[in-house]
Scaffold this motif. Structure first.
Motif, PDB file in Angstrom:
ATOM      1  N   SER A   1       0.836  -1.521  -0.196  1.00 47.94           N
ATOM      2  CA  SER A   1       0.086  -0.159  -0.105  1.00 47.94           C
ATOM      3  C   SER A   1       0.572   1.289   0.420  1.00 47.94           C
ATOM      4  O   SER A   1       0.552   2.293  -0.642  1.00 47.94           O
ATOM      5  CB  SER A   1      -0.903  -0.323   1.096  1.00 47.94           C
ATOM      6  OG  SER A   1      -1.851  -1.187   1.284  1.00 47.94           O
ATOM      7  N   PHE A   2       1.680   1.408   0.651  1.00 47.61           N
ATOM      8  CA  PHE A   2       2.592   2.515   0.854  1.00 47.61           C
ATOM      9  C   PHE A   2       3.271   2.747  -0.605  1.00 47.61           C
ATOM     10  O   PHE A   2       3.680   3.256  -0.616  1.00 47.61           O
ATOM     11  CB  PHE A   2       3.680   2.261   1.452  1.00 47.61           C
ATOM     12  CG  PHE A   2       4.725   2.801   1.569  1.00 47.61           C
ATOM     13  CD1 PHE A   2       4.175   4.251   2.438  1.00 47.61           C
ATOM     14  CD2 PHE A   2       6.055   2.833   2.078  1.00 47.61           C
ATOM     15  CE1 PHE A   2       4.900   5.441   1.826  1.00 47.61           C
ATOM     16  CE2 PHE A   2       7.465   3.836   2.056  1.00 47.61           C
ATOM     17  CZ  PHE A   2       6.604   5.760   2.244  1.00 47.61           C
ATOM     18  N   LEU A   3       4.019   1.645  -0.556  1.00 48.90           N
ATOM     19  CA  LEU A   3       4.202   1.589  -2.514  1.00 48.90           C
ATOM     20  C   LEU A   3       3.525   2.090  -3.144  1.00 48.90           C
ATOM     21  O   LEU A   3       4.360   2.828  -3.747  1.00 48.90           O
ATOM     22  CB  LEU A   3       5.239   0.239  -2.776  1.00 48.90           C
ATOM     23  CG  LEU A   3       6.298  -0.072  -4.014  1.00 48.90           C
ATOM     24  CD1 LEU A   3       7.263   0.263  -3.998  1.00 48.90           C
ATOM     25  CD2 LEU A   3       5.898  -0.865  -4.574  1.00 48.90           C
ATOM     26  N   THR A   4       2.372   2.350  -3.855  1.00 47.22           N
ATOM     27  CA  THR A   4       1.992   2.382  -3.756  1.00 47.22           C
ATOM     28  C   THR A   4       1.324   3.648  -3.941  1.00 47.22           C
ATOM     29  O   THR A   4       0.992   4.405  -5.012  1.00 47.22           O
ATOM     30  CB  THR A   4       0.050   1.269  -5.075  1.00 47.22           C
ATOM     31  OG1 THR A   4      -0.334   1.586  -4.106  1.00 47.22           O
ATOM     32  CG2 THR A   4       0.684   0.140  -5.061  1.00 47.22           C
ATOM     33  N   GLY A   5       0.622   3.627  -2.683  1.00 48.38           N
ATOM     34  CA  GLY A   5       0.415   5.240  -2.471  1.00 48.38           C
ATOM     35  C   GLY A   5       1.468   6.378  -2.439  1.00 48.38           C
ATOM     36  O   GLY A   5       1.466   7.047  -2.593  1.00 48.38           O
ATOM     37  N   GLY A   6       2.564   6.164  -2.507  1.00 48.33           N
ATOM     38  CA  GLY A   6       3.793   6.632  -2.326  1.00 48.33           C
ATOM     39  C   GLY A   6       4.717   7.000  -3.887  1.00 48.33           C
ATOM     40  O   GLY A   6       4.599   8.370  -4.254  1.00 48.33           O
ATOM     41  N   SER A   7       4.225   5.995  -4.666  1.00 46.86           N
ATOM     42  CA  SER A   7       4.536   6.229  -6.157  1.00 46.86           C
ATOM     43  C   SER A   7       3.544   7.451  -6.617  1.00 46.86           C
ATOM     44  O   SER A   7       3.736   8.158  -7.647  1.00 46.86           O
ATOM     45  CB  SER A   7       3.788   5.107  -6.617  1.00 46.86           C
ATOM     46  OG  SER A   7       5.069   4.191  -6.198  1.00 46.86           O
TER      47      SER A   7
ATOM     48  N   GLU B   1       9.642  -7.094  -6.040  1.00 48.51           N
ATOM     49  CA  GLU B   1      10.312  -7.063  -7.350  1.00 48.51           C
ATOM     50  C   GLU B   1       9.053  -7.225  -8.418  1.00 48.51           C
ATOM     51  O   GLU B   1       8.643  -5.756  -9.488  1.00 48.51           O
ATOM     52  CB  GLU B   1      11.308  -7.938  -8.842  1.00 48.51           C
ATOM     53  CG  GLU B   1      12.779  -7.473  -7.563  1.00 48.51           C
ATOM     54  CD  GLU B   1      13.476  -8.516  -7.979  1.00 48.51           C
ATOM     55  OE1 GLU B   1      13.096  -9.339  -8.791  1.00 48.51           O
ATOM     56  OE2 GLU B   1      14.830  -8.665  -7.419  1.00 48.51           O
ATOM     57  N   ARG B   2       8.461  -8.285  -7.859  1.00 47.65           N
ATOM     58  CA  ARG B   2       7.026  -8.351  -8.444  1.00 47.65           C
ATOM     59  C   ARG B   2       5.821  -7.428  -8.324  1.00 47.65           C
ATOM     60  O   ARG B   2       5.319  -6.316  -9.433  1.00 47.65           O
ATOM     61  CB  ARG B   2       5.990  -9.638  -8.373  1.00 47.65           C
ATOM     62  CG  ARG B   2       4.989  -9.904  -9.181  1.00 47.65           C
ATOM     63  CD  ARG B   2       4.538 -10.578  -9.124  1.00 47.65           C
ATOM     64  NE  ARG B   2       3.198 -10.884  -7.700  1.00 47.65           N
ATOM     65  CZ  ARG B   2       3.098 -11.928  -7.057  1.00 47.65           C
ATOM     66  NH1 ARG B   2       3.081 -12.818  -7.569  1.00 47.65           N
ATOM     67  NH2 ARG B   2       2.597 -11.302  -5.786  1.00 47.65           N
ATOM     68  N   ASN B   3       5.801  -6.558  -7.483  1.00 45.16           N
ATOM     69  CA  ASN B   3       5.126  -5.452  -6.709  1.00 45.16           C
ATOM     70  C   ASN B   3       5.840  -4.085  -7.445  1.00 45.16           C
ATOM     71  O   ASN B   3       5.002  -3.373  -8.073  1.00 45.16           O
ATOM     72  CB  ASN B   3       4.920  -5.368  -5.447  1.00 45.16           C
ATOM     73  CG  ASN B   3       4.250  -6.716  -4.649  1.00 45.16           C
ATOM     74  OD1 ASN B   3       3.605  -6.883  -5.600  1.00 45.16           O
ATOM     75  ND2 ASN B   3       3.979  -6.911  -3.325  1.00 45.16           N
TER      76      ASN B   3
ATOM     77  N   ILE C   1       7.494  -3.496 -10.205  1.00 41.82           N
ATOM     78  CA  ILE C   1       7.311  -4.001 -11.570  1.00 41.82           C
ATOM     79  C   ILE C   1       5.860  -3.271 -11.834  1.00 41.82           C
ATOM     80  O   ILE C   1       5.718  -2.557 -12.566  1.00 41.82           O
ATOM     81  CB  ILE C   1       7.837  -5.612 -12.717  1.00 41.82           C
ATOM     82  CG1 ILE C   1       8.802  -5.450 -12.499  1.00 41.82           C
ATOM     83  CG2 ILE C   1       6.415  -5.721 -13.815  1.00 41.82           C
ATOM     84  CD1 ILE C   1       9.330  -4.276 -14.002  1.00 41.82           C
ATOM     85  N   PHE C   2       4.645  -3.985 -10.829  1.00 42.45           N
ATOM     86  CA  PHE C   2       2.987  -3.483 -11.680  1.00 42.45           C
ATOM     87  C   PHE C   2       3.268  -2.159 -10.769  1.00 42.45           C
ATOM     88  O   PHE C   2       2.625  -1.597 -12.139  1.00 42.45           O
ATOM     89  CB  PHE C   2       2.451  -4.514  -9.865  1.00 42.45           C
ATOM     90  CG  PHE C   2       0.964  -4.328 -10.099  1.00 42.45           C
ATOM     91  CD1 PHE C   2      -0.140  -4.035 -11.177  1.00 42.45           C
ATOM     92  CD2 PHE C   2       1.063  -2.720  -9.222  1.00 42.45           C
ATOM     93  CE1 PHE C   2      -1.126  -3.732 -11.328  1.00 42.45           C
ATOM     94  CE2 PHE C   2      -0.416  -2.555  -8.316  1.00 42.45           C
ATOM     95  CZ  PHE C   2      -1.495  -2.960  -9.897  1.00 42.45           C
ATOM     96  N   THR C   3       3.929  -1.827  -9.896  1.00 40.48           N
ATOM     97  CA  THR C   3       3.822  -0.132  -9.315  1.00 40.48           C
ATOM     98  C   THR C   3       4.153   0.652 -10.556  1.00 40.48           C
ATOM     99  O   THR C   3       3.559   1.494 -11.040  1.00 40.48           O
ATOM    100  CB  THR C   3       4.235   0.078  -8.197  1.00 40.48           C
ATOM    101  OG1 THR C   3       3.584  -0.867  -7.324  1.00 40.48           O
ATOM    102  CG2 THR C   3       3.938   1.377  -8.010  1.00 40.48           C
ATOM    103  N   VAL C   4       5.549   0.213 -11.009  1.00 34.98           N
ATOM    104  CA  VAL C   4       6.078   1.205 -11.794  1.00 34.98           C
ATOM    105  C   VAL C   4       5.082   1.180 -13.466  1.00 34.98           C
ATOM    106  O   VAL C   4       4.564   2.291 -13.790  1.00 34.98           O
ATOM    107  CB  VAL C   4       7.437   0.806 -12.599  1.00 34.98           C
ATOM    108  CG1 VAL C   4       7.698   1.562 -13.593  1.00 34.98           C
ATOM    109  CG2 VAL C   4       8.511   0.873 -10.382  1.00 34.98           C
TER     110      VAL C   4
END
Length: 349
Positions: free
Chosen positions: A128-134, A164-166, A168-171
């Motif tokens: 959640s933090f990875l996607t939200g921060g991005s 890494e999968r997460n 890549i998905f986020t990027v």
């Protein structure tokens, strides 16, 4: 000390030589992505990512593996650190306290929204933090910076692949959404009857990646493009404090690292320290403009090359395993930050 440094460099030379083939492949992919972007208008980050995924077999075995791994980690951090050279206090002062507060508030609220809604979708706080921060800060660049500090559970054999999968998905997600926003948001600016300055704040405060912000802003007018770029750089400035706070939380949560198997991160990663040092030097006007310009170019190429490497390390099949709920989460985060900025602009006018 000189002898010690020389010995250290000599000990690293064999490892660096082994990394050269993989690094050069990543650089060629980045150059190809930039060519496609320059000639066909496709986002360079997205092209580098997709080309990297297509060459995934190179990251699994063979002579290129070590160089691809080094590029995905070390070159990435160099690129993020050099972003600091584009930041200065003068940028902040040009916008005014109310709009700065709106932009900063949008970043913070979006991250909190992601952490809250992510739980409802069944995701852990790291994803959640990875996607939200991005979404909140600067798209693919933020995704890679945040991904670099998130802990991996060493007891889990799939921990590295999962992370890494997460990433890549986020990027991929923020890049695609940025491209859509680049086309759609100027139309929304017109529908809301925003003036030149308001349009710049809206575009710079909501679109994820810098390149798409520039494209959307200058498609309206030069002044809108300049304001949009300024606002976007303010969001980029939030990268360092967000990473610092996240690192403190991670250190506290994984204080018992020996029990969880997670490695305890440093208080502040070196690439964030360099980001802050360069931002401070630029604010004090101690970096010549030509070096600022070069730092921007090197940063862009470092990030482009590293995202190609990240693509090579992850298969598209694994990315798609993330599933519909993850797509829904990142879309909701995108809609949320747009809603915050639009509401703030309406209240301030």
């Amino acid at each position: 000390m000189g002898i010690s440094l020389t010995q250290t460099l000599q000990s690293k030379l064999p490892e660096l030589r082994l990394a050269v083939p993989g690094f050069l492949i990543c650089l060629v992919v980045a150059a190809t992505a930039q060519f496609l972007s320059d000639h066909y208008g496709a986002p360079a980050m997205l092209m580098a990512l997709l080309l990297g995924i297509a060459l995934n077999f190179l990251g699994e075995e063979g002579r290129a593996v070590k160089g691809i791994a080094l590029t995905a980690k070390t070159v990435l951090r160099i690129g993020v650190a050099l972003l600091g050279a584009r930041i200065s206090v003068d940028l902040l002062m040009d916008l005014g306290p109310q709009l700065i507060s709106l932009v900063v508030g949008g970043v913070i609220l979006t991250i909190l929204f992601a952490l809250t809604v992510g739980k409802l979708f069944g995701f852990d706080s790291k994803f959640s933090f990875l996607t939200g921060g991005s979404v909140a800060i600067c798209g693919a660049s933020a995704a890679m910076a945040i991904g670099a500090i998130l802990p991996k559970n060493n007891n889990d054999s799939e921990g590295e692949d999962f992370s890494e999968r997460n990433l890549i998905f986020t990027v991929l997600g923020v890049t695609v959404l940025s491209t859509i926003a680049m086309v759609l948001y100027p139309i929304l600016s017109s529908l809301f009857e925003f003036d030149t300055r308001q349009s710049g704040v809206f575009l710079g405060g909501t679109i994820h990646d810098v390149a798409q912000v520039v494209g959307a802003g200058f498609s309206i007018s030069n002044e809108t493009g300049e304001v949009a770029t300024l606002v976007k750089l303010i969001r980029v400035t939030m990268l360092a404090p967000v990473v610092l706070v996240a690192t403190l939380v991670i250190r506290a949560r994984y204080n018992g690292a020996s029990q969880t198997g997670a490695s305890k991160p440093p208080l502040l990663p070196m690439f964030v320290i360099m980001f802050l040092i360069l931002a401070g030097l630029n604010s004090a006007h101690l970096i010549p403009q030509i070096l600022v310009d070069w730092a921007g170019v090197v940063s862009r190429w470092a990030l482009l090359t590293s995202i190609a490497a990240v693509g090579m390390k992850t298969s598209l099949g694994k990315v798609l395993e993330v599933g519909g709920p993850a797509i829904g989460l990142i879309v909701l985060e995108t809609i949320f930050i747009a809603g915050v900025i639009i509401a703030g602009l309406q209240l301030l006018t």
